[in-house]
Design a protein around this motif. Structure first.
Motif, PDB file in Angstrom:
ATOM      1  N   GLN A 133     -17.932  -7.642  10.677  1.00  0.00           N
ATOM      2  CA  GLN A 133     -17.997  -6.229  10.304  1.00  0.00           C
ATOM      3  C   GLN A 133     -18.453  -5.389  11.496  1.00  0.00           C
ATOM      4  O   GLN A 133     -17.848  -4.378  11.839  1.00  0.00           O
ATOM      5  CB  GLN A 133     -18.934  -5.980   9.111  1.00  0.00           C
ATOM      6  CG  GLN A 133     -18.794  -4.541   8.614  1.00  0.00           C
ATOM      7  CD  GLN A 133     -19.982  -4.015   7.814  1.00  0.00           C
ATOM      8  OE1 GLN A 133     -21.055  -4.582   7.843  1.00  0.00           O
ATOM      9  NE2 GLN A 133     -19.775  -2.911   7.124  1.00  0.00           N
ATOM     10  N   SER A 190     -26.789   0.837  -1.575  1.00  0.00           N
ATOM     11  CA  SER A 190     -25.538   1.544  -1.272  1.00  0.00           C
ATOM     12  C   SER A 190     -25.886   2.887  -0.654  1.00  0.00           C
ATOM     13  O   SER A 190     -26.522   3.727  -1.302  1.00  0.00           O
ATOM     14  CB  SER A 190     -24.713   1.740  -2.546  1.00  0.00           C
ATOM     15  OG  SER A 190     -23.575   2.508  -2.243  1.00  0.00           O
ATOM     16  N   LYS A 191     -25.444   3.064   0.561  1.00  0.00           N
ATOM     17  CA  LYS A 191     -25.745   4.328   1.254  1.00  0.00           C
ATOM     18  C   LYS A 191     -25.188   5.513   0.452  1.00  0.00           C
ATOM     19  O   LYS A 191     -25.843   6.510   0.266  1.00  0.00           O
ATOM     20  CB  LYS A 191     -25.111   4.272   2.647  1.00  0.00           C
ATOM     21  CG  LYS A 191     -25.479   5.404   3.545  1.00  0.00           C
ATOM     22  CD  LYS A 191     -24.973   5.128   4.944  1.00  0.00           C
ATOM     23  CE  LYS A 191     -24.988   6.382   5.786  1.00  0.00           C
ATOM     24  NZ  LYS A 191     -24.463   6.187   7.130  1.00  0.00           N
ATOM     25  N   THR A 192     -23.982   5.348  -0.066  1.00  0.00           N
ATOM     26  CA  THR A 192     -23.343   6.452  -0.798  1.00  0.00           C
ATOM     27  C   THR A 192     -23.650   6.429  -2.299  1.00  0.00           C
ATOM     28  O   THR A 192     -23.538   7.432  -2.979  1.00  0.00           O
ATOM     29  CB  THR A 192     -21.811   6.342  -0.658  1.00  0.00           C
ATOM     30  OG1 THR A 192     -21.439   5.004  -1.071  1.00  0.00           O
ATOM     31  CG2 THR A 192     -21.373   6.559   0.786  1.00  0.00           C
ATOM     32  N   GLU A 209     -15.090  -3.553  12.323  1.00  0.00           N
ATOM     33  CA  GLU A 209     -15.111  -2.239  11.684  1.00  0.00           C
ATOM     34  C   GLU A 209     -15.435  -1.170  12.732  1.00  0.00           C
ATOM     35  O   GLU A 209     -14.985  -0.036  12.656  1.00  0.00           O
ATOM     36  CB  GLU A 209     -16.123  -2.199  10.523  1.00  0.00           C
ATOM     37  CG  GLU A 209     -15.846  -1.072   9.539  1.00  0.00           C
ATOM     38  CD  GLU A 209     -16.708  -1.120   8.281  1.00  0.00           C
ATOM     39  OE1 GLU A 209     -17.904  -0.822   8.357  1.00  0.00           O
ATOM     40  OE2 GLU A 209     -16.180  -1.466   7.204  1.00  0.00           O
ATOM     41  N   THR A 249     -19.894   3.332  -3.993  1.00  0.00           N
ATOM     42  CA  THR A 249     -18.972   2.241  -3.654  1.00  0.00           C
ATOM     43  C   THR A 249     -18.595   1.459  -4.914  1.00  0.00           C
ATOM     44  O   THR A 249     -19.468   0.993  -5.655  1.00  0.00           O
ATOM     45  CB  THR A 249     -19.620   1.318  -2.595  1.00  0.00           C
ATOM     46  OG1 THR A 249     -19.926   2.132  -1.474  1.00  0.00           O
ATOM     47  CG2 THR A 249     -18.709   0.196  -2.170  1.00  0.00           C
ATOM     48  N   VAL A 274     -10.894   2.065   6.274  1.00  0.00           N
ATOM     49  CA  VAL A 274     -11.107   1.390   4.988  1.00  0.00           C
ATOM     50  C   VAL A 274     -10.748   2.309   3.810  1.00  0.00           C
ATOM     51  O   VAL A 274     -10.727   1.883   2.662  1.00  0.00           O
ATOM     52  CB  VAL A 274     -12.571   0.880   4.831  1.00  0.00           C
ATOM     53  CG1 VAL A 274     -12.910  -0.096   5.925  1.00  0.00           C
ATOM     54  CG2 VAL A 274     -13.552   2.044   4.822  1.00  0.00           C
ATOM     55  N   LYS A 299      -8.875   1.978  -0.498  1.00  0.00           N
ATOM     56  CA  LYS A 299      -9.743   2.405  -1.614  1.00  0.00           C
ATOM     57  C   LYS A 299      -8.993   3.416  -2.480  1.00  0.00           C
ATOM     58  O   LYS A 299      -8.998   3.330  -3.705  1.00  0.00           O
ATOM     59  CB  LYS A 299     -11.002   3.083  -1.066  1.00  0.00           C
ATOM     60  CG  LYS A 299     -12.038   2.161  -0.467  1.00  0.00           C
ATOM     61  CD  LYS A 299     -13.288   2.964  -0.121  1.00  0.00           C
ATOM     62  CE  LYS A 299     -14.213   2.204   0.804  1.00  0.00           C
ATOM     63  NZ  LYS A 299     -15.313   3.011   1.308  1.00  0.00           N
ATOM     64  N   GLY A 354     -21.987  -3.315   4.992  1.00  0.00           N
ATOM     65  CA  GLY A 354     -23.250  -3.150   5.711  1.00  0.00           C
ATOM     66  C   GLY A 354     -24.459  -3.164   4.788  1.00  0.00           C
ATOM     67  O   GLY A 354     -25.599  -3.316   5.248  1.00  0.00           O
ATOM     68  N   SER A 355     -24.231  -2.995   3.497  1.00  0.00           N
ATOM     69  CA  SER A 355     -25.352  -3.020   2.561  1.00  0.00           C
ATOM     70  C   SER A 355     -25.556  -4.424   1.988  1.00  0.00           C
ATOM     71  O   SER A 355     -26.272  -4.601   0.994  1.00  0.00           O
ATOM     72  CB  SER A 355     -25.099  -2.003   1.438  1.00  0.00           C
ATOM     73  OG  SER A 355     -24.913  -0.735   2.013  1.00  0.00           O
ATOM     74  N   ILE A 383     -22.501  -4.169  -0.668  1.00  0.00           N
ATOM     75  CA  ILE A 383     -21.344  -4.780   0.014  1.00  0.00           C
ATOM     76  C   ILE A 383     -21.246  -4.239   1.440  1.00  0.00           C
ATOM     77  O   ILE A 383     -21.811  -3.183   1.748  1.00  0.00           O
ATOM     78  CB  ILE A 383     -20.047  -4.521  -0.811  1.00  0.00           C
ATOM     79  CG1 ILE A 383     -18.898  -5.439  -0.358  1.00  0.00           C
ATOM     80  CG2 ILE A 383     -19.616  -3.060  -0.752  1.00  0.00           C
ATOM     81  CD1 ILE A 383     -17.743  -5.525  -1.362  1.00  0.00           C
TER      82      ILE A 383
END
Ligand code: F6P
Length: 544
Positions: free
Chosen positions: A352, A208-210, A356, A213, A505, A509, A157-158, A155
């Motif tokens: 984005q 997903s970078k992290t 963002e 998410t 953001v 969350k 940037g991914s 989602i």
């Protein structure tokens, strides 16, 4: 470190304010009449692009003062800091070097004292070899079938970069591979994609970078479950799940083999990440060579951005013009009007990238800004927009600067359609600029006596940039994206904000976790305000 200059306190800003007041009644038509060579002076041809800035409400003095503003805000130093891997993302203590991912020269890129060229090259080689395995059909699904579908689960940037580019380069798609994207946590996104694929022939890329998410994890784990229901053996996941992440441990916990994990580093910001392994769905869809062309096109703009003087520097000019309208004309939005059907997702991607990055109100000194920063980016492909919102552009009250992005050569054989696309784009920019006077309405006999003539009058003087692209090839698309990326950077530097974080953001969350526990446990929330509690109550009632 980036410069920390309040733009509104610069001499150039004051001069621009005076200049605006003095010239605010000047009409674009006057500017064209006063100078026969306006188009020649204000349009720039670079490789397969022509950028025409002449339909902007700006004269030589405006450009001079805007460039003075950029210089007073030390844009040159900031560009240098960007390309030299300085920690310009100060609020996350990171460098910002997505430009290194698309460089093919021997120039060295250093992050925290270490050269990164080698790791970038290795990752690119890994991506290339992986594409080769899939395209030569050596990579098989668990039941021995070829891979015919790829599904990116990610989602923001991914997702936005790879889904926009695969759509934009649809004519370059490899026939046997069908790409799909699952981003929204709404199960409808997942279920609609599942209707179109065969699990045994699908490669899922968990992007997903992290790797934390919520949306991506929920979607990925649901698919994992479905998959296990069908293949019954966790060991077989390896044929179907790939990860692109900076969190290897979490990806392995999910069941993805270490060798099937592609890297994203902390110096690559999510919304600018399609140039590295986040671009895997692109490379799988259009082939590695085309993907490399995309990177090379972006790299050519990087070279232009860091070496060209401001007077001829495309991202700098675009950023400055945008500031001119936002901060002096009080423009609240910018329209992106792509006259190329394949660019239908471009505005979402830019939303984005732009909002963002620059939707910030605290400056680089930690103080609230006293001037407008972010702007709403929106748009539609031409000619669809003409039959919906162009009325507002032509006769509405807000000033909305527009970018007309026009691919000249069509990707199909309907050349007469393309003639119409091109003529419409040109007509729109002309109509916005020129408008139509009362005298012209009368002269052309366009009004009956019964209707007030003012309804048929167009004030004109609506600014636009025209960006002609010879053809939307992978290389040219790469260049286009890099132009907008650097435009965003220029604006963030001048506004004295941090463009590469996204703390805004986080609050939503965090708050969603309380709501989730109320909804899952079917218990009325008392944590929130009466409105939110009331809404939860109704949701629980209607779901029972
Ligand atoms: O919610 C914002 C955001 O952090 C974006 O900046 C990012 O592109 C997206 O979420 C996805 O993050 P991740 O790649 O870590 O899943």
């Amino acid at each position: 470190m980036l410069p920390k200059i309040n733009p509104s306190k610069t001499l150039a800003w004051q001069k621009l304010k005076d200049h605006f007041l003095k010239n605010k009644n000047v009409h674009l038509n006057d500017l064209f009449q006063a100078d026969d060579s306006r188009f020649e002076k204000l349009s720039f041809e670079i490789e397969d692009f022509l950028f025409d800035f002449s339909k902007n409400i700006a004269n030589e003095e405006t450009f001079k003062l805007l460039i003075e503003l950029a210089k007073e805000c030390k844009l040159e130093d900031a560009i240098d800091a960007l390309f030299h891997g300085k920690h310009i993302n100060e609020t996350e203590e990171r460098a910002v070097l997505h430009t290194a991912l698309r460089s093919f020269s021997n120039e060295s890129f250093i992050v925290d004292g270490k050269e990164i060229n080698c790791i970038v090259k290795n990752e690119r080689e890994k991506l290339k070899s992986f594409c080769e395995l899939v395209h030569t059909k050596k990579w098989k699904g668990y039941s021995g079938k070829n891979i015919n579908y790829i599904v990116n689960i990610g989602i923001g940037g991914s997702d936005l970069g790879s889904s926009m580019v695969t759509e934009a380069l649809r004519p370059y798609q490899i026939e046997s591979i069908k790409p799909y994207f699952i981003s929204n946590v709404d199960g409808s996104n997942l279920s609609e994609v599942l209707k179109k694929i065969e699990l045994e022939e699908t490669l899922f890329i968990v992007a997903s970078k992290t790797f934390t998410t919520q949306e991506t994890m929920t979607n990925a784990y649901s698919i994992r479950e479905l998959f296990l229901e069908s293949c019954k053996d966790e060991a077989l996941l390896k044929n179907h799940f790939i990860a692109v992440t900076g969190n290897k441990e979490k990806a392995m916990e999910f069941g993805i083999q270490e060798e099937n994990i592609f890297k994203i580093w902390d110096w690559v910001c999510g919304r600018f990440s399609l140039w590295g392994s986040m671009g895997l769905p692109i490379a799988l869809t259009i082939g590695y060579q085309n993907y490399e062309e995309l990177l090379k096109g972006a790299n050519s703009i990087d070279l232009h951005f860091k070496s060209e003087k401001f007077e001829k520097n495309i991202p700098v000019i675009m950023g400055l013009l945008s500031i001119w309208y936002i901060n002096f004309y009080n423009a609240q939005s910018e329209a992106i009007l792509a006259y190329d059907h394949y660019l239908s997702k471009f505005k979402s991607y830019l939303q984005q990238g732009s909002m963002e990055s620059n939707g910030k109100s605290i400056d680089r000194n930690g103080d609230p800004v006293s001037y407008q920063t972010g702007v709403v980016v929106w748009g539609e492909t031409g000619t669809n927009g003409q039959h919906s919102f162009h009325q507002l552009l032509h006769q509405g009250t807000p000033l909305i600067p527009c970018d007309f992005i026009v691919s000249v050569q069509s990707q199909n054989h309907f050349n007469d359609h393309q003639d119409e696309v091109l003529s419409n784009a040109l007509a729109q920019t002309e109509a916005l600029m020129k408008g139509r006077t009362k005298a012209e309405v009368l002269e052309k006999n366009l009004n009956s006596d019964k209707i007030d003539i003012n309804y048929k009058v167009f004030s004109g003087n609506k600014p636009s940039n025209s960006i002609l692209i010879k053809k939307l090839t992978p290389y040219n698309l790469g260049s286009l994206l890099a132009v907008y990326e650097h435009k965003i950077f220029v604006k963030g530097i001048i506004w004295n904000i941090f463009s590469f974080d996204q703390w805004g953001v986080e609050l939503g969350k965090e708050l969603s976790s309380h709501k989730l526990s109320s909804i899952r446990s079917k218990s009325q929330s008392t944590h929130s305000d009466s409105s939110t509690n009331g809404l939860i109550g109704k949701i629980l009632e209607w779901r029972s």
